[in-house]
Design an enzyme around this catalytic site. Sequence first.
Site, short mmCIF file in Angstrom:
data_model
loop_
_atom_site.label_atom_id
_atom_site.label_comp_id
_atom_site.label_asym_id
_atom_site.label_seq_id
_atom_site.Cartn_x
_atom_site.Cartn_y
_atom_site.Cartn_z
N LYS A 140 -49.30 -62.28 9.36
CA LYS A 140 -49.67 -63.66 9.01
C LYS A 140 -48.46 -64.50 8.68
CE LYS A 140 -50.60 -64.69 4.92
NZ LYS A 140 -49.91 -65.30 3.74
N LYS A 173 -39.60 -68.60 1.31
CA LYS A 173 -40.38 -67.35 1.33
C LYS A 173 -40.64 -66.91 2.77
CE LYS A 173 -43.18 -63.97 0.32
NZ LYS A 173 -44.49 -64.15 -0.30
#
Length: 307
Positions: free
Chosen positions: A252, A183
């Site tokens: 992030k 991911k």
Amino acid sequence: MNFQVRGRSTMTEKLGFIGLGNMGLPMSVNLLKAGYKVYGFDTNSQAVGQFKKEGGVGLPTAKEVAEQSDIIMTSLPTPQVVEQVYKAEQGIMHHAKKGSLLIDFSTVNPELNDSLHKEAQSLGLRYLGAPVSGGVIGAIHATLTIMVGGEEENYQAGSGIFRIVGKNIFHLGTSPSVGTRIKLLNNLMIGFYTEAVAETIVLGEKMGIHADTLYEVLSNSYGQSRIYERNYLEYMKNDNYQPGFSTNLLLKDLKLAQDMAEEAGVPLRIGEKLVDLYRDISQQGYGEHDMSATYLSLKEQCKIEQI
């Protein structure tokens, strides 16, 4: 390998969903529509209220969700929040029933997946790291890609759930962090593409080429990408920057990818610059906008009119 197998979950199982935000709320609603009883918690009372309107059972704490549920799912914004929700004295780990299956759909650092898995095992619980890709639209329409890491038996126990909330389900191995690693690689590429789309369109407009014309040509050329399609057609063309995936969340994830690369000893020659770039864009005031607002930040810098 891509597994599309019949799940072993049953409608009699009670589900818990902690984190009823942009992703978690539509995912939990799809589980309700499938006939499950779902307990939910979020610190945002409006989100809980919407969840209850859809038929969910809102509870006042994560602890109570854990106590009531057989399968407990989380979709939370940062690794720090995930760790708190799982490991705190009033958190999931200390109040889930023995044998419960814990599924974290959040995007965290891989080390946290490994740590949660180890602690779950020590407490007689089961754990899967299962980050998702597809954004809010994918969560609403149950077309998410789900990247699952964990033991085969645990994957099978959750596969029925995965097939309700997602479309492309990958069981990637027994490591609880393998899905997260993939991911983060995915989102590293998203960072590249999003900035490339912004630069390409702004440069084209600066030279007098309308963004629609540019998209029509490039979407039928090697410059085509799913991010170009998403950012332009869903957001930029409609002058809509409500966050499907915010700049701050992308930032992030890029930081997490950078940490992962440092651990692996791989220099990210562009990736490191992307962290600085998106930090600047966030500080410009676009942090809570959709990541496609990267385009707005560059237009502002170039002082050219909106499309």
